[in-house]
Structure formats: structure tokens, C-alpha cells
Design a protein around this motif. Structure first.
Motif, PDB file in Angstrom:
ATOM      1  N   VAL A  41      49.093  96.835 -24.587  1.00 34.25           N
ATOM      2  CA  VAL A  41      48.770  97.827 -25.608  1.00 34.25           C
ATOM      3  C   VAL A  41      49.014  97.180 -26.972  1.00 34.25           C
ATOM      4  O   VAL A  41      50.132  96.784 -27.280  1.00 34.25           O
ATOM      5  CB  VAL A  41      49.655  99.077 -25.439  1.00 34.25           C
ATOM      6  N   CYS A  42      47.951  97.069 -27.733  1.00 36.16           N
ATOM      7  CA  CYS A  42      48.022  96.378 -29.026  1.00 36.16           C
ATOM      8  C   CYS A  42      48.084  97.424 -30.144  1.00 36.16           C
ATOM      9  O   CYS A  42      47.581  98.530 -29.998  1.00 36.16           O
ATOM     10  CB  CYS A  42      46.774  95.522 -29.185  1.00 36.16           C
ATOM     11  N   ARG A  43      48.660  97.026 -31.281  1.00 31.86           N
ATOM     12  CA  ARG A  43      48.696  97.946 -32.418  1.00 31.86           C
ATOM     13  C   ARG A  43      47.282  98.331 -32.865  1.00 31.86           C
ATOM     14  O   ARG A  43      47.056  99.431 -33.363  1.00 31.86           O
ATOM     15  CB  ARG A  43      49.494  97.335 -33.578  1.00 31.86           C
ATOM     16  N   THR A  44      46.328  97.444 -32.635  1.00 30.94           N
ATOM     17  CA  THR A  44      44.935  97.771 -32.972  1.00 30.94           C
ATOM     18  C   THR A  44      44.444  98.973 -32.160  1.00 30.94           C
ATOM     19  O   THR A  44      43.657  99.784 -32.659  1.00 30.94           O
ATOM     20  CB  THR A  44      44.036  96.542 -32.733  1.00 30.94           C
ATOM     21  N   ASP A  45      44.908  99.110 -30.930  1.00 23.07           N
ATOM     22  CA  ASP A  45      44.539 100.287 -30.124  1.00 23.07           C
ATOM     23  C   ASP A  45      45.013 101.556 -30.819  1.00 23.07           C
ATOM     24  O   ASP A  45      44.330 102.586 -30.818  1.00 23.07           O
ATOM     25  CB  ASP A  45      45.166 100.230 -28.723  1.00 23.07           C
ATOM     26  N   GLY A  63      41.530  98.848 -25.346  1.00 22.97           N
ATOM     27  CA  GLY A  63      42.248  97.853 -24.545  1.00 22.97           C
ATOM     28  C   GLY A  63      41.567  96.504 -24.556  1.00 22.97           C
ATOM     29  O   GLY A  63      40.432  96.355 -24.094  1.00 22.97           O
ATOM     30  N   HIS A  64      42.259  95.494 -25.109  1.00 19.24           N
ATOM     31  CA  HIS A  64      41.630  94.170 -25.221  1.00 19.24           C
ATOM     32  C   HIS A  64      42.629  93.050 -24.915  1.00 19.24           C
ATOM     33  O   HIS A  64      42.540  91.970 -25.462  1.00 19.24           O
ATOM     34  CB  HIS A  64      41.038  93.996 -26.621  1.00 19.24           C
ATOM     35  N   GLU A  65      43.589  93.328 -24.051  1.00 14.72           N
ATOM     36  CA  GLU A  65      44.512  92.285 -23.569  1.00 14.72           C
ATOM     37  C   GLU A  65      44.565  92.445 -22.061  1.00 14.72           C
ATOM     38  O   GLU A  65      45.574  92.867 -21.507  1.00 14.72           O
ATOM     39  CB  GLU A  65      45.901  92.462 -24.189  1.00 14.72           C
ATOM     40  N   LEU A 150      47.160  87.644 -24.705  1.00 10.54           N
ATOM     41  CA  LEU A 150      45.728  87.624 -24.973  1.00 10.54           C
ATOM     42  C   LEU A 150      45.335  88.176 -26.341  1.00 10.54           C
ATOM     43  O   LEU A 150      44.238  87.915 -26.812  1.00 10.54           O
ATOM     44  CB  LEU A 150      44.985  88.376 -23.862  1.00 10.54           C
ATOM     45  N   CYS A 151      46.206  88.968 -26.978  1.00 11.89           N
ATOM     46  CA  CYS A 151      45.923  89.320 -28.370  1.00 11.89           C
ATOM     47  C   CYS A 151      47.161  89.072 -29.203  1.00 11.89           C
ATOM     48  O   CYS A 151      47.138  88.317 -30.164  1.00 11.89           O
ATOM     49  CB  CYS A 151      45.453  90.763 -28.529  1.00 11.89           C
ATOM     50  N   ALA A 152      48.271  89.711 -28.804  1.00  6.68           N
ATOM     51  CA  ALA A 152      49.524  89.484 -29.521  1.00  6.68           C
ATOM     52  C   ALA A 152      49.760  87.988 -29.685  1.00  6.68           C
ATOM     53  O   ALA A 152      50.085  87.503 -30.766  1.00  6.68           O
ATOM     54  CB  ALA A 152      50.670  90.136 -28.751  1.00  6.68           C
TER      55      ALA A 152
HETATM   56 ZN   LIG Z   1      44.994  93.262 -30.430  1.00  3.70          ZN
END
Ligand SMILES: [Zn+2]
Ligand SMILES: [Zn+2]
Length: 333
Positions: A41-45, A63-65, A150-152
Motif C-alpha cells: 500500500v503506497c501513499r500514492t494510493d 495498487g502498484h506494488e 516495487l514502489c517505495a
Molecule cells: Zn507508489
């Protein structure tokens, strides 16, 4: 299949995410069908759910990780065969033909698309992804620890590159969530001295355990001038604070995709002596490959807070309230 969508962008207290059923996606030409094992879970979500980033299409799965397994290849697709473990990240496609793509800056491609924003992402049992944009992943590592890379991990690494930290330099990190805790470890492993400024006492404790030379409150001055700094907290008020902490010639990179307004800067106090303020926009696939190679070499400790897939909305509200240590990760049952 089971999925979460951003149904009504708005404050997280108004429950912008909705759990729903969607048809299984079908991979098109050049695409893979991926079964999701875990999605961080990314802050962008959170920015997408709350509407800070306006939706590009209605009811998109965020969701992108994503750590998952290839189940099928679309027509004519060259790519990892079914049964391969892959990572699906934020950058979903670029044009490959514009001036930015041609000079190796595909992160700036004006027609780039993003997982979980332009196309359905990983808060679902399955997703599709262009084969040319996924990363091969080791098959023996826990999905929970791979997903945040994958993102962080990748965006944090891009921010570290943009911060132009000299070898053995002094790096300030403002905000200490998922991305910062991975970036700090890579920087330390590569020889940097890292000072962490963050409002959360738990995050300060984590920073200390991971090898930070000092920890302080979010706007505290570090104990020595900084050669470089990265602002991970999405707080514009911290821009002048971090600029003032830079040594002559230092660089501040703002890592987030969204930032509250930056207050008026004073040229002498904040920028003179050749200090530089930079933004960070997404990443190239080369950044992703390089970071995953460094992560395999340095093996950063990935601190995660796991959530069952069914509790994606709770993960998001915990992130909004700073109740997550390290990275929140949704796990498929
Ligand atoms: Zn992200
Ligand atoms: Zn392009």
C-alpha cells in the motif's frame, strides 16, 4: 474476482474504497495476466483514494506494488512464461518515441500510463500488465518483503539519485515511512551518514535500529550540515526547513507525487550558496532494475505491517493516520 475500487474519491474517513466483484481481466497483445500474491500500500494510493490525484477513469482498482505469478500471456506476447514470479510497479507504459523516451528519461514521457491509475492495479485477485514493464522477482523470498521494493524502494532510489549525494556524504531524510526506510538502508550500505527527521516516535526508533546516525523531530535541525536531503513527507512547510539544513552546494529532492504548498522562500536563507531544489517524477525501468539489483546485494530489512486483502480500507486509513510501521502490505489468502 474480488477487488477493491476507488468508488468515491474523498477523505479516507468517508470510505472512498469499495469492495466489489469484477470480471477476470483478459491480457491483450503484449500483456501478461498476473495472479496477485501480495500488494503493498503506497501513499500514492491514499492520494488517489482521497482525490489529491484526480481519477483518470472511474472505479479503478488501485495498487502498484504487486508481487504475483504469470498465469497467461496475451496474443503475440513475448515475456516470462506462465509460472514465473513477477513484480508489477507504478510505471505501466511509455511511448518509446518522444524526446524524453529517446534520451533515457521515460519517466517524463507525456503519454506514460500508471498501474492503479490509468489501468486496474493490484488490490484484486488478478491484473494485466505489459510484459515489457514487469520485473522478474526471486521465487524464494517472502512476497510481503518484496512488494514494498516495487514502489517505495524504486522511487526512493530514484530520489536518492536525484539528491546527488556525494560518496560518503551526509544525507538528511525527512519523513520515515516505507520508502524512506528502504532508501536509508541502501544509502548507509553505500557509505552515507544518514540523519532522519520525522514526527513519529516509532519511526524514529526504527530509523535508529536501521543505522541512522541521528534522529530528530520533523523540523529539527540535523547535528551537521547536509550534502543532500530527501523530503518524503508530503509537507511543503518542510521544504524551507530542509533547504536551510543543506550545506553549500547541497541538493534537496522532493520524493512525493503530491506536496502541500511550499511557503515563500528567502533567497539568502534557503537557496543561495548554490543549493538546489529538485522534484522526482516516477522512475525509469533502468532505475527499477538497478534498485532491485542493489536490494539483492544489500538485503535491506523490509519492515512491513501485513493486512488481509479483505481489509484494504483499514490499511489505507492506518496509513493516513501514521499507524503503519514500515510498509503496509495486503496479502491474498
Ligand atoms: Zn507508489
Ligand atoms: Zn515517450
Amino acid at each position: 474476482m474480488d477487488a477493491w475500487v476507488v468508488a468515491r474519491p474523498g477523505p479516507v474517513a468517508t470510505r472512498p474504497l469499495e469492495r466489489t466483484r469484477l470480471p477476470d481481466p483478459e491480457p491483450g497483445p503484449g500483456e501478461l495476466l498476473v495472479r496477485v500474491e501480495a500488494c503493498a500500500v503506497c501513499r500514492t494510493d491514499l492520494h488517489l483514494a482521497e482525490g489529491d490525484l484526480p481519477p483518470r477513469r472511474p472505479r479503478t482498482v488501485p495498487g502498484h506494488e504487486v508481487v504475483g505469478w504469470v498465469e497467461a500471456l496475451g496474443p503475440g506476447t513475448q515475456g516470462p512464461p506462465p509460472g514465473s514470479r513477477v513484480g508489477v510497479a507504478w510505471l505501466r507504459s511509455t511511448c518509446g518515441a518522444c524526446r524524453y523516451c529517446l534520451r533515457g528519461a521515460e519517466n517524463l514521457c507525456p503519454t506514460s500510463t500508471y498501474t492503479g491509475w490509468d489501468a486496474d492495479g493490484g488490490y484484486a485477485r488478478r491484473l494485466t500488465a505489459p510484459a515489457a514493464y514487469v520485473y522478474p522477482l526471486p521465487e524464494d523470498e517472502p512476497a510481503e518483503e518484496l512488494a514494498p521494493l516495487l514502489c517505495a524502494g524504486i522511487i526512493g532510489y530514484r530520489a536518492l539519485l536525484r539528491a546527488d549525494l556525494p560518496p560518503g556524504g551526509r544525507l538528511g531524510i525527512y519523513g520515515f515511512g516505507a520508502s524512506a526506510h528502504l532508501t536509508a538502508q541502501v544509502a548507509i550500505a553505500e557509505g552515507a551518514t544518514v540523519h532522519v527527521m520525522t514526527r513519529s516516535a516509532a519511526a524514529r526508533e526504527l530509523a535508529r535500529r536501521l543505522g541512522a546516525a541521528s534522529v530528530g523531530g520533523s523540523a529539527d535541525p540535523p547535528p551537521e550540515p547536509l550534502d543532500a536531503a530527501i523530503l518524503f513527507a508530503p509537507v511543503g512547510d518542510l521544504v524551507p526547513v530542509a533547504l536551510e539544513a543543506l550545506d553549500r552546494g547541497g541538493t534537496l529532492a522532493v520524493a512525493g507525487i503530491h506536496l502541500t504548498d511550499i511557503p515563500v522562500l528567502n533567497y539568502q536563507r534557503h537557496l543561495f550558496q548554490e543549493r538546489t531544489l529538485r522534484s522526482v517524477t516516477a522512475n525509469t525501468r533502468a532505475d527499477g532494475r538497478e534498485f532491485l539489483r542493489l536490494a539483492a546485494e544489500h538485503r535491506p530489512r523490509v519492515t512491513t505491517t501485513p493486512y488481509p486483502f479483505e481489509e484494504a480500507d483499514r490499511a489505507l486509513s492506518d496509513l493516513a493516520a501514521d499507524r503503519v510501521e514500515g510498509a503496509a502490505v495486503l496479502l491474498m489468502s
